[in-house]
Enzyme design. Structure first.
Site, PDB file in Angstrom:
ATOM      1  N   LYS A  27       0.819  -1.214   0.000  1.00 54.37           N
ATOM      2  CA  LYS A  27       0.000   0.000   0.000  1.00 54.37           C
ATOM      3  C   LYS A  27       0.856   1.268   0.000  1.00 54.37           C
ATOM      4  O   LYS A  27       0.349   2.353  -0.294  1.00 54.37           O
ATOM      5  CB  LYS A  27      -0.960   0.011   1.196  1.00 54.37           C
ATOM      6  CG  LYS A  27      -0.309   0.156   2.560  1.00 54.37           C
ATOM      7  CD  LYS A  27      -1.370   0.220   3.644  1.00 54.37           C
ATOM      8  CE  LYS A  27      -0.732   0.413   5.013  1.00 54.37           C
ATOM      9  NZ  LYS A  27      -1.741   0.510   6.088  1.00 54.37           N
ATOM     10  N   ASP A  28       2.160   1.154   0.320  1.00 54.27           N
ATOM     11  CA  ASP A  28       3.044   2.318   0.307  1.00 54.27           C
ATOM     12  C   ASP A  28       3.574   2.657  -1.080  1.00 54.27           C
ATOM     13  O   ASP A  28       4.136   3.738  -1.283  1.00 54.27           O
ATOM     14  CB  ASP A  28       4.253   2.078   1.232  1.00 54.27           C
ATOM     15  CG  ASP A  28       3.874   2.024   2.701  1.00 54.27           C
ATOM     16  OD1 ASP A  28       2.803   2.560   3.057  1.00 54.27           O
ATOM     17  OD2 ASP A  28       4.656   1.447   3.488  1.00 54.27           O
TER      18      ASP A  28
ATOM     19  N   ARG B   1      -7.604   8.221   5.248  1.00 54.51           N
ATOM     20  CA  ARG B   1      -8.728   7.318   4.973  1.00 54.51           C
ATOM     21  C   ARG B   1      -9.426   6.888   6.258  1.00 54.51           C
ATOM     22  O   ARG B   1     -10.667   6.891   6.343  1.00 54.51           O
ATOM     23  CB  ARG B   1      -8.207   6.083   4.216  1.00 54.51           C
ATOM     24  CG  ARG B   1      -9.203   4.930   4.111  1.00 54.51           C
ATOM     25  CD  ARG B   1      -8.517   3.676   3.605  1.00 54.51           C
ATOM     26  NE  ARG B   1      -7.452   3.229   4.476  1.00 54.51           N
ATOM     27  CZ  ARG B   1      -7.633   2.504   5.582  1.00 54.51           C
ATOM     28  NH1 ARG B   1      -8.857   2.130   5.940  1.00 54.51           N
ATOM     29  NH2 ARG B   1      -6.605   2.134   6.316  1.00 54.51           N
ATOM     30  N   ARG B   2      -8.642   6.512   7.271  1.00 55.80           N
ATOM     31  CA  ARG B   2      -9.252   6.086   8.540  1.00 55.80           C
ATOM     32  C   ARG B   2      -9.894   7.260   9.260  1.00 55.80           C
ATOM     33  O   ARG B   2     -10.979   7.125   9.844  1.00 55.80           O
ATOM     34  CB  ARG B   2      -8.193   5.432   9.441  1.00 55.80           C
ATOM     35  CG  ARG B   2      -7.644   4.116   8.918  1.00 55.80           C
ATOM     36  CD  ARG B   2      -6.785   3.426   9.969  1.00 55.80           C
ATOM     37  NE  ARG B   2      -6.087   2.279   9.405  1.00 55.80           N
ATOM     38  CZ  ARG B   2      -4.771   2.204   9.244  1.00 55.80           C
ATOM     39  NH1 ARG B   2      -3.993   3.205   9.621  1.00 55.80           N
ATOM     40  NH2 ARG B   2      -4.216   1.132   8.730  1.00 55.80           N
TER      41      ARG B   2
ATOM     42  N   ARG C  57       1.708   9.601  14.183  1.00 57.55           N
ATOM     43  CA  ARG C  57       2.744   8.897  13.435  1.00 57.55           C
ATOM     44  C   ARG C  57       3.429   7.923  14.378  1.00 57.55           C
ATOM     45  O   ARG C  57       3.182   7.899  15.571  1.00 57.55           O
ATOM     46  CB  ARG C  57       3.783   9.893  12.891  1.00 57.55           C
ATOM     47  CG  ARG C  57       3.408  10.583  11.595  1.00 57.55           C
ATOM     48  CD  ARG C  57       3.483   9.683  10.374  1.00 57.55           C
ATOM     49  NE  ARG C  57       4.728   8.945  10.252  1.00 57.55           N
ATOM     50  CZ  ARG C  57       5.834   9.409   9.704  1.00 57.55           C
ATOM     51  NH1 ARG C  57       5.875  10.631   9.223  1.00 57.55           N
ATOM     52  NH2 ARG C  57       6.912   8.652   9.606  1.00 57.55           N
TER      53      ARG C  57
ATOM     54  N   ARG D 240       2.622   3.362  18.691  1.00 54.45           N
ATOM     55  CA  ARG D 240       1.207   3.737  18.637  1.00 54.45           C
ATOM     56  C   ARG D 240       0.401   2.988  19.697  1.00 54.45           C
ATOM     57  O   ARG D 240      -0.442   3.580  20.380  1.00 54.45           O
ATOM     58  CB  ARG D 240       0.643   3.458  17.237  1.00 54.45           C
ATOM     59  CG  ARG D 240       1.242   4.331  16.148  1.00 54.45           C
ATOM     60  CD  ARG D 240       0.508   4.178  14.838  1.00 54.45           C
ATOM     61  NE  ARG D 240       1.254   4.753  13.733  1.00 54.45           N
ATOM     62  CZ  ARG D 240       0.735   5.080  12.563  1.00 54.45           C
ATOM     63  NH1 ARG D 240      -0.549   4.884  12.340  1.00 54.45           N
ATOM     64  NH2 ARG D 240       1.479   5.595  11.602  1.00 54.45           N
TER      65      ARG D 240
ATOM     66  N   CYS E 250      -1.455   7.039  -1.834  1.00 50.24           N
ATOM     67  CA  CYS E 250      -1.709   6.227  -0.643  1.00 50.24           C
ATOM     68  C   CYS E 250      -2.201   7.060   0.524  1.00 50.24           C
ATOM     69  O   CYS E 250      -2.672   6.518   1.524  1.00 50.24           O
ATOM     70  CB  CYS E 250      -0.440   5.463  -0.246  1.00 50.24           C
ATOM     71  SG  CYS E 250       0.934   6.523   0.235  1.00 50.24           S
TER      72      CYS E 250
END
Length: 327
Positions: free
Chosen positions: A96-97, A144-145, A162, A168, A257
């Site tokens: 996805k990157d 997106r989230r 980040r 996280r 992305c």
């Protein structure tokens, strides 16, 4: 920055007329190393070739800026530069990157079987998304989230964050926790062996994943035909078809992305053989507007299915949502 690391177990083989192991370029994060070691071990098991990991620091690793600000490809350009300079033989990317356009001198030789592509919630006190109280602070790094969390209307305080998976999760479960929950890709949590800390795996009807989420891309120089053939042993055809459909949709939308674009393709048995069911969505960053559509077709037509769904989304006004900044 390049740093050589461990070599996977296996029988040393010839590379360029020498007995050196194949050099696998990887980012230095715990997740990137875990993913790359998994690929190295699988290749050694399948072919007997020895592989050593070569850590390469990327611009994304050196910056604390949001991914949306850094731009597409920030985590892959240094790996690709090392490939083109013959400093490594192949690289492992989180698919996805990768930018959606093909690189003229590089080739995706294999896409291994995909991990669960869904997003996952890690919350305090074992809470699910619906159980978080109004005003709860929830962190995530993806536009997106963020857009889809806003769209749910749960009155959550969504905070852009980040950092790697460990840092996280520490913001929820660590001694200095400052968030009530975080949303991450389930695949990364699984590859680090931390699924016990997931409090809810999010239904794609609530949180549609990023295109190619959970998939890896194994890339080498297009001219290294022997290596292209060797790496192909790790390719998983159903995963390649699903990811091809998702990324064709993304490319046709001309979105990167970091755009609020989501897609999820599934393969299922139909009346006349396997079929792809592709769902796609474009959501305004504030979550106020969303377009969600779907398409079906055969795996052989994966790219065309993605292009067609993108055209449907654009016809429905998706281009206005991707640039929306309304509050």
């Amino acid at each position: 920055m390049i740093e050589r690391t461990e070599r996977s177990e296996g029988h040393a083989s010839m590379r360029g007329g020498s007995g050196a192991a194949l050099r696998l370029g990887t980012r230095g994060s715990a997740l990137a190393l875990a993913q790359s070691q998994m690929v190295a071990d699988a290749l050694t098991t399948a072919t007997g070739r020895a592989v050593e990991l070569v850590r390469i620091q990327t611009a994304g690793d050196r910056s604390a800026a949001p991914v949306a600000q850094l731009g597409v490809g920030v985590f892959v350009s240094a790996l690709r530069d090392a490939l083109l300079a013959d400093e490594i033989d192949f690289a492992v990317h989180s698919y996805k990157d990768l930018p959606t356009g093909d690189h003229p001198r590089l080739h995706i030789a294999a896409i291994p079987q995909r991990e669960d592509p869904r997003d996952a919630l890690v919350a305090r006190d074992g809470l699910t998304l619906a159980e978080l109280p109004p005003g709860a602070a929830i962190g995530t790094g993806a536009v997106r989230r963020i857009a889809q969390l806003h769209a749910l209307g749960l009155q959550l305080e969504v905070t852009p964050i980040r950092g790697n998976v460990d840092s996280r999760i520490a913001r929820v479960l660590g001694p200095a926790a400052d968030l009530d929950a975080v949303v991450l890709a389930r695949a990364g949590i699984a590859r680090l062996g931390r699924t016990a800390e997931i409090t809810e795996t999010l239904d794609p009807m609530l949180m549609l994943p990023a295109p190619a989420q959970g998939a890896l891309a194994i890339e080498c120089r297009a001219g290294d035909t022997d290596l292209v053939e060797l790496l192909a042993v790790l390719d998983h055809a159903p995963t390649r078809a699903a990811v091809t459909a998702e990324r064709a949709m993304l490319a046709t939308l001309e979105a990167g992305c970091s755009a609020p674009v989501a897609a999820h393709a599934e393969l299922a048995e139909g009346e006349h053989g396997d079929e792809i069911y592709l769902r796609g969505a474009v959501i305004s960053p504030d979550g106020a507007r969303a377009i969600r559509l779907s398409r079906t077709g055969t795996p052989a037509d994966a790219a065309e299915i993605g292009k067609a769904l993108a055209a449907d989304l654009l016809d429905a006004g998706a281009d206005t949502l991707m640039g929306s900044t309304e509050k």
